[in-house]
Motif scaffolding. Structure first.
Motif, PDB file in Angstrom:
ATOM      1  N   GLY A 297      42.098-123.293  36.762  1.00  9.01           N
ATOM      2  CA  GLY A 297      42.214-123.844  37.573  1.00  9.01           C
ATOM      3  C   GLY A 297      40.486-122.464  38.059  1.00  9.01           C
ATOM      4  O   GLY A 297      40.166-122.784  39.039  1.00  9.01           O
ATOM      5  N   VAL A 298      41.279-121.457  37.850  1.00 13.63           N
ATOM      6  CA  VAL A 298      40.938-119.887  38.592  1.00 13.63           C
ATOM      7  C   VAL A 298      38.491-119.923  38.552  1.00 13.63           C
ATOM      8  O   VAL A 298      38.724-119.580  39.796  1.00 13.63           O
TER       9      VAL A 298
ATOM     10  N   ASP B 118      36.552-118.098  45.672  1.00  7.13           N
ATOM     11  CA  ASP B 118      37.204-116.385  46.417  1.00  7.13           C
ATOM     12  C   ASP B 118      37.655-116.305  45.050  1.00  7.13           C
ATOM     13  O   ASP B 118      39.199-116.831  45.950  1.00  7.13           O
ATOM     14  N   PRO B 119      38.001-116.101  43.914  1.00  7.43           N
ATOM     15  CA  PRO B 119      38.876-115.801  43.199  1.00  7.43           C
ATOM     16  C   PRO B 119      40.246-114.715  43.596  1.00  7.43           C
ATOM     17  O   PRO B 119      41.455-114.937  43.373  1.00  7.43           O
ATOM     18  N   LYS B 120      39.646-113.106  44.296  1.00  6.74           N
ATOM     19  CA  LYS B 120      40.433-112.820  44.937  1.00  6.74           C
ATOM     20  C   LYS B 120      41.125-112.843  46.318  1.00  6.74           C
ATOM     21  O   LYS B 120      42.794-113.012  46.460  1.00  6.74           O
ATOM     22  N   LEU B 121      40.683-114.404  47.100  1.00  8.09           N
ATOM     23  CA  LEU B 121      41.831-114.409  48.047  1.00  8.09           C
ATOM     24  C   LEU B 121      42.743-115.972  47.359  1.00  8.09           C
ATOM     25  O   LEU B 121      43.824-115.717  47.657  1.00  8.09           O
ATOM     26  N   ALA B 122      42.396-116.013  46.082  1.00 13.06           N
ATOM     27  CA  ALA B 122      42.916-116.845  45.899  1.00 13.06           C
ATOM     28  C   ALA B 122      44.610-116.071  45.361  1.00 13.06           C
ATOM     29  O   ALA B 122      45.549-117.023  44.944  1.00 13.06           O
ATOM     30  N   PHE B 123      43.944-115.209  44.298  1.00 12.84           N
ATOM     31  CA  PHE B 123      44.800-114.671  44.017  1.00 12.84           C
ATOM     32  C   PHE B 123      45.796-113.847  44.718  1.00 12.84           C
ATOM     33  O   PHE B 123      47.498-113.867  44.591  1.00 12.84           O
ATOM     34  N   GLY B 124      45.435-113.314  46.066  1.00  9.19           N
ATOM     35  CA  GLY B 124      46.216-113.238  47.348  1.00  9.19           C
ATOM     36  C   GLY B 124      46.870-114.256  47.943  1.00  9.19           C
ATOM     37  O   GLY B 124      48.460-113.921  47.723  1.00  9.19           O
ATOM     38  N   GLU B 125      46.432-114.919  47.431  1.00 11.20           N
ATOM     39  CA  GLU B 125      48.086-116.343  48.088  1.00 11.20           C
ATOM     40  C   GLU B 125      48.946-116.851  47.413  1.00 11.20           C
ATOM     41  O   GLU B 125      49.931-116.910  48.114  1.00 11.20           O
TER      42      GLU B 125
ATOM     43  N   GLY C 147      58.671-111.621  41.859  1.00 15.79           N
ATOM     44  CA  GLY C 147      57.246-113.657  40.761  1.00 15.79           C
ATOM     45  C   GLY C 147      56.961-113.196  40.436  1.00 15.79           C
ATOM     46  O   GLY C 147      56.185-112.323  39.614  1.00 15.79           O
ATOM     47  N   ARG C 148      56.661-114.235  38.841  1.00 16.38           N
ATOM     48  CA  ARG C 148      55.448-114.132  38.232  1.00 16.38           C
ATOM     49  C   ARG C 148      54.403-115.280  39.024  1.00 16.38           C
ATOM     50  O   ARG C 148      54.394-116.667  38.744  1.00 16.38           O
ATOM     51  N   TYR C 149      53.131-114.603  38.517  1.00 17.08           N
ATOM     52  CA  TYR C 149      51.927-115.981  38.320  1.00 17.08           C
ATOM     53  C   TYR C 149      51.641-115.594  36.693  1.00 17.08           C
ATOM     54  O   TYR C 149      50.857-115.159  35.657  1.00 17.08           O
ATOM     55  N   ALA C 150      51.322-117.045  36.670  1.00 18.94           N
ATOM     56  CA  ALA C 150      49.957-117.227  35.182  1.00 18.94           C
ATOM     57  C   ALA C 150      49.156-118.247  35.184  1.00 18.94           C
ATOM     58  O   ALA C 150      49.534-119.045  35.964  1.00 18.94           O
ATOM     59  N   PHE C 151      48.260-117.811  34.986  1.00 14.87           N
ATOM     60  CA  PHE C 151      46.685-118.713  34.683  1.00 14.87           C
ATOM     61  C   PHE C 151      46.080-118.999  33.411  1.00 14.87           C
ATOM     62  O   PHE C 151      46.871-117.750  32.668  1.00 14.87           O
ATOM     63  N   SER C 152      45.265-120.403  33.112  1.00 12.98           N
ATOM     64  CA  SER C 152      44.471-119.946  31.650  1.00 12.98           C
ATOM     65  C   SER C 152      43.072-119.667  32.389  1.00 12.98           C
ATOM     66  O   SER C 152      43.146-120.517  33.499  1.00 12.98           O
ATOM     67  N   GLN C 153      42.480-119.697  31.331  1.00 12.33           N
ATOM     68  CA  GLN C 153      41.029-119.449  31.165  1.00 12.33           C
ATOM     69  C   GLN C 153      40.179-119.907  30.267  1.00 12.33           C
ATOM     70  O   GLN C 153      40.741-119.779  29.156  1.00 12.33           O
ATOM     71  N   TRP C 154      39.160-120.585  30.222  1.00 11.89           N
ATOM     72  CA  TRP C 154      37.936-120.396  29.182  1.00 11.89           C
ATOM     73  C   TRP C 154      38.148-119.375  28.707  1.00 11.89           C
ATOM     74  O   TRP C 154      37.370-118.427  29.433  1.00 11.89           O
ATOM     75  N   SER C 155      38.018-118.971  27.620  1.00 11.52           N
ATOM     76  CA  SER C 155      36.983-117.580  27.197  1.00 11.52           C
ATOM     77  C   SER C 155      37.500-117.856  25.517  1.00 11.52           C
ATOM     78  O   SER C 155      37.599-117.707  24.922  1.00 11.52           O
ATOM     79  N   GLN C 156      36.398-116.338  25.082  1.00 11.29           N
ATOM     80  CA  GLN C 156      36.341-116.489  23.593  1.00 11.29           C
ATOM     81  C   GLN C 156      37.761-116.348  23.256  1.00 11.29           C
ATOM     82  O   GLN C 156      38.147-115.351  23.225  1.00 11.29           O
ATOM     83  N   PRO C 157      38.218-116.327  21.573  1.00 10.96           N
ATOM     84  CA  PRO C 157      39.056-115.654  21.062  1.00 10.96           C
ATOM     85  C   PRO C 157      39.679-114.377  21.308  1.00 10.96           C
ATOM     86  O   PRO C 157      38.096-113.592  20.738  1.00 10.96           O
TER      87      PRO C 157
END
Length: 146
Positions: free
Chosen positions: A114-115, A120-127, A136-146
């Motif tokens: 979703g990132v 405004d990723p900085k705002l979303a990470f802040g939220e 607490g822990r935050y984990a996200f997935s993102q498209w990238s090259q291997p």
């Protein structure tokens, strides 16, 4: 294109794609869910917020291992699909840039692909950080090259 135009197009596009998500998109994106749940050390009783829940697959997987999961998405039709798929879980429309959750209310936050949709990723990470309990822990997935 302005950020507001981008947000409008994202909302419109994802709202239209909710029913079609189960095709190739779901087959690809669901592969990241085990890593997300591992990253937040998901377990029985953990309170998890699934941001950009889409059709609810990550929240459903968290529930299946005994965590208490809640999902939000900004596309109303995605929320409806998630509610139909996992009727025992709570899903609602929400904005990652302005979460309607109390401070420190979750042990973990996850966001599956979703990132890159945030204006405004900085705002979303802040939220996300704001709604996490201390430690607490935050984990996200993102498209990238291997």
């Amino acid at each position: 294109m302005s950020f507001e135009e981008f947000r409008r197009q994202e909302l419109e596009g994802w709202d239209k794609r909710a029913v079609m998500y189960e095709g190739l998109t779901a087959r690809v994106t669901t592969q990241a869910i085990p890593a997300l749940l591992s990253g937040v050390r998901a377990r029985v009783g953990l309170q998890i917020l699934d941001i950009c829940t889409g059709p609810g697959f990550a929240a459903g997987a968290a529930d299946a291992i005994g965590a208490t999961a809640k999902g939000i998405d900004f596309a109303p039709s995605m929320v409806e699909v998630a509610r139909q798929r996992f009727p025992h879980l709570e899903f609602r429309q929400g904005d990652a840039l302005a979460l309607e959750e109390p401070d420190g209310s979750y042990d973990a936050v996850i966001c599956n692909f979703g990132v890159f949709h945030f204006t405004d990723p900085k705002l979303a990470f802040g939220e996300a950080y704001r709604v996490l309990r201390p430690g607490g822990r935050y984990a996200f997935s993102q498209w990238s090259q291997p």
